[in-house]
Scaffold this active site. Structure first.
Site, PDB file in Angstrom:
ATOM      1  CG  ASN A   9      -1.782   1.198   1.353  1.00  0.00           C
ATOM      2  OD1 ASN A   9      -2.028   1.889   0.367  1.00  0.00           O
ATOM      3  ND2 ASN A   9      -2.272   1.463   2.559  1.00  0.00           N
ATOM      4  CD1 TRP A  10       3.319   1.407  -3.091  1.00  0.00           C
ATOM      5  CD2 TRP A  10       3.048   2.719  -4.899  1.00  0.00           C
ATOM      6  NE1 TRP A  10       3.961   0.807  -4.153  1.00  0.00           N
ATOM      7  CE2 TRP A  10       3.819   1.586  -5.271  1.00  0.00           C
ATOM      8  CE3 TRP A  10       2.748   3.671  -5.868  1.00  0.00           C
ATOM      9  CZ2 TRP A  10       4.283   1.400  -6.573  1.00  0.00           C
ATOM     10  CZ3 TRP A  10       3.212   3.485  -7.162  1.00  0.00           C
ATOM     11  CH2 TRP A  10       3.977   2.362  -7.506  1.00  0.00           C
ATOM     12  CE  LYS A  11       0.491   3.429   4.962  1.00  0.00           C
ATOM     13  NZ  LYS A  11       0.059   3.442   6.320  1.00  0.00           N
ATOM     14  CG  HIS A 100      -5.853   1.690   5.193  1.00  0.00           C
ATOM     15  ND1 HIS A 100      -5.407   2.606   6.118  1.00  0.00           N
ATOM     16  CD2 HIS A 100      -4.817   0.840   4.961  1.00  0.00           C
ATOM     17  CE1 HIS A 100      -4.145   2.314   6.429  1.00  0.00           C
ATOM     18  NE2 HIS A 100      -3.764   1.254   5.740  1.00  0.00           N
ATOM     19  CD  GLU A 102      -3.046   5.300   6.701  1.00  0.00           C
ATOM     20  OE1 GLU A 102      -3.076   5.362   5.463  1.00  0.00           O
ATOM     21  OE2 GLU A 102      -2.081   4.811   7.329  1.00  0.00           O
ATOM     22  CD  GLU A 149      -3.615  -2.807   7.349  1.00  0.00           C
ATOM     23  OE1 GLU A 149      -2.445  -2.959   6.994  1.00  0.00           O
ATOM     24  OE2 GLU A 149      -4.291  -1.825   7.048  1.00  0.00           O
ATOM     25  N   GLY A 155       2.389   1.858  10.616  1.00  0.00           N
ATOM     26  CA  GLY A 155       3.377   2.932  10.463  1.00  0.00           C
ATOM     27  C   GLY A 155       4.149   3.265  11.723  1.00  0.00           C
ATOM     28  CB  SER A 186       5.230  -2.216  11.696  1.00  0.00           C
ATOM     29  OG  SER A 186       4.742  -0.916  12.001  1.00  0.00           O
ATOM     30  N   GLY A 207       2.852  -1.319   4.202  1.00  0.00           N
ATOM     31  CA  GLY A 207       2.728   0.037   3.680  1.00  0.00           C
ATOM     32  C   GLY A 207       4.112   0.580   3.368  1.00  0.00           C
ATOM     33  N   GLY A 208       4.788   1.100   4.400  1.00  0.00           N
ATOM     34  CA  GLY A 208       6.101   1.713   4.224  1.00  0.00           C
ATOM     35  C   GLY A 208       7.091   0.822   3.478  1.00  0.00           C
TER      36      GLY A 208
HETATM   37  C1  PEP Z   1      -0.698  -0.065   5.816  1.00  0.00           C
HETATM   38  O1  PEP Z   1      -0.455   0.749   4.941  1.00  0.00           O
HETATM   39  O2  PEP Z   1      -1.818  -0.576   5.908  1.00  0.00           O
HETATM   40  C2  PEP Z   1       0.346  -0.437   6.774  1.00  0.00           C
HETATM   41  C3  PEP Z   1       0.167  -1.476   7.542  1.00  0.00           C
HETATM   42  O3  PEP Z   1       1.470   0.356   6.798  1.00  0.00           O
HETATM   43  P1  PEP Z   1       2.885  -0.008   7.489  1.00  0.00           P
HETATM   44  O4  PEP Z   1       3.326  -1.325   6.907  1.00  0.00           O
HETATM   45  O5  PEP Z   1       3.783   1.113   7.103  1.00  0.00           O
HETATM   46  O6  PEP Z   1       2.663  -0.126   8.952  1.00  0.00           O
END
Ligand code: PEP
Length: 227
Positions: A9-11, A100, A102, A149, A155, A186, A207-208
């Site tokens: 997920n690039w967000k 999600h 966010e 999640e 993050g 993470s 994500g990251g």
């Molecule tokens: C996400 O984008 O849903 C996520 C879990 O991000 P990260 O891996 O950066 O925690």
């Protein structure tokens, strides 16, 4: 060997040019995945403006990576300024990520709105990854993949324990009947193997760690390498 589902997920990151550069970087390093693709389904959830570029570049490079939208309208086409409908998304992507945390937190998306989004996405022929923060949150019918999640793990560099994540994923499976449930929060190349080794966990949602193509390839390779 277990089949692993991974959705990066690039967000809200990457311009169209940066997205094209990501695919070029991914292609350059993709030798690391030779012989591993059969064990893997991978999706990249990219910003709307980049979807077409990413789709074309992945196709041209013959990379078996699917494109996902990070959003879809809860409405049909019409007077809904700024919205991107399922039909529009389906022209350039096969998947959409809905629910999600966010989107729930910053954009006020309620269970009711999210249910409508799932309905519109499915009507347009999209496959849905639906995120929930726990095993108590409702999962609308028809979703293809559920992402567990925990909000505090997104993050932050802090993960759920693989054992607890496995237990929550098991509960989600038995409550919803979902066949594919993945863990997000993470996840990196260094810890992914501990999650996918759990019996109920079918994959991960980084994500990251999906933003850099080389890091993402290391994560994919680590997920499908037997220890
Ligand atoms: C996400 O984008 O849903 C996520 C879990 O991000 P990260 O891996 O950066 O925690």
């Amino acid at each position: 060997m277990k089949h692993i589902f991974i959705a990066g997920n690039w967000k809200s990151n990457k311009t169209i040019g940066e997205s094209a550069a990501w695919v070029a970087g991914f292609k350059e390093k993709s030798i690391a995945l030779e012989g591993k693709w059969e064990a893997l389904t991978t999706v990249v959830c990219v910003p709307s403006l980049s979807m077409q570029t990413v789709k074309e570049a992945l196709t041209a490079a013959a990379l078996p990576v699917a494109v996902a939208s990070q959003n879809v309208s809860a409405y049909d086409e019409g007077a809904y300024t700024g919205e991107v409908t399922g039909k529009m998304v389906k022209e350039v992507a096969d998947w959409v990520i809905i629910g999600h945390s966010e989107r729930r937190k910053y954009f006020g998306e309620t269970d009711e709105i999210l249910k409508n989004k799932v309905e519109k996405a499915k009507a347009a022929g999209l496959k849905v990854i639906y995120c929930v923060p726990d095993d108590a949150t409702v999962v609308p019918p028809g979703v293809d993949v559920v992402g567990y999640e925990p909000v505090w793990a997104i993050g932050t560099g802090k993960t759920d324990s693989p054992e607890n994540a496995n237990s929550v994923v098991s509960n989600i499976k038995s409550k919803t009947g979902a066949a594919i449930v993945i863990y997000g929060g993470s996840v990196t190349a260094d810890n992914v193997a501990t999650f996918v080794a759990q019996p109920a966990i079918d994959g991960v949602l980084p994500g990251g760690a999906s933003l850099d193509p080389e890091k993402y390839i290391r994560l994919l390779a680590a997920a499908v390498s037997n220890p």
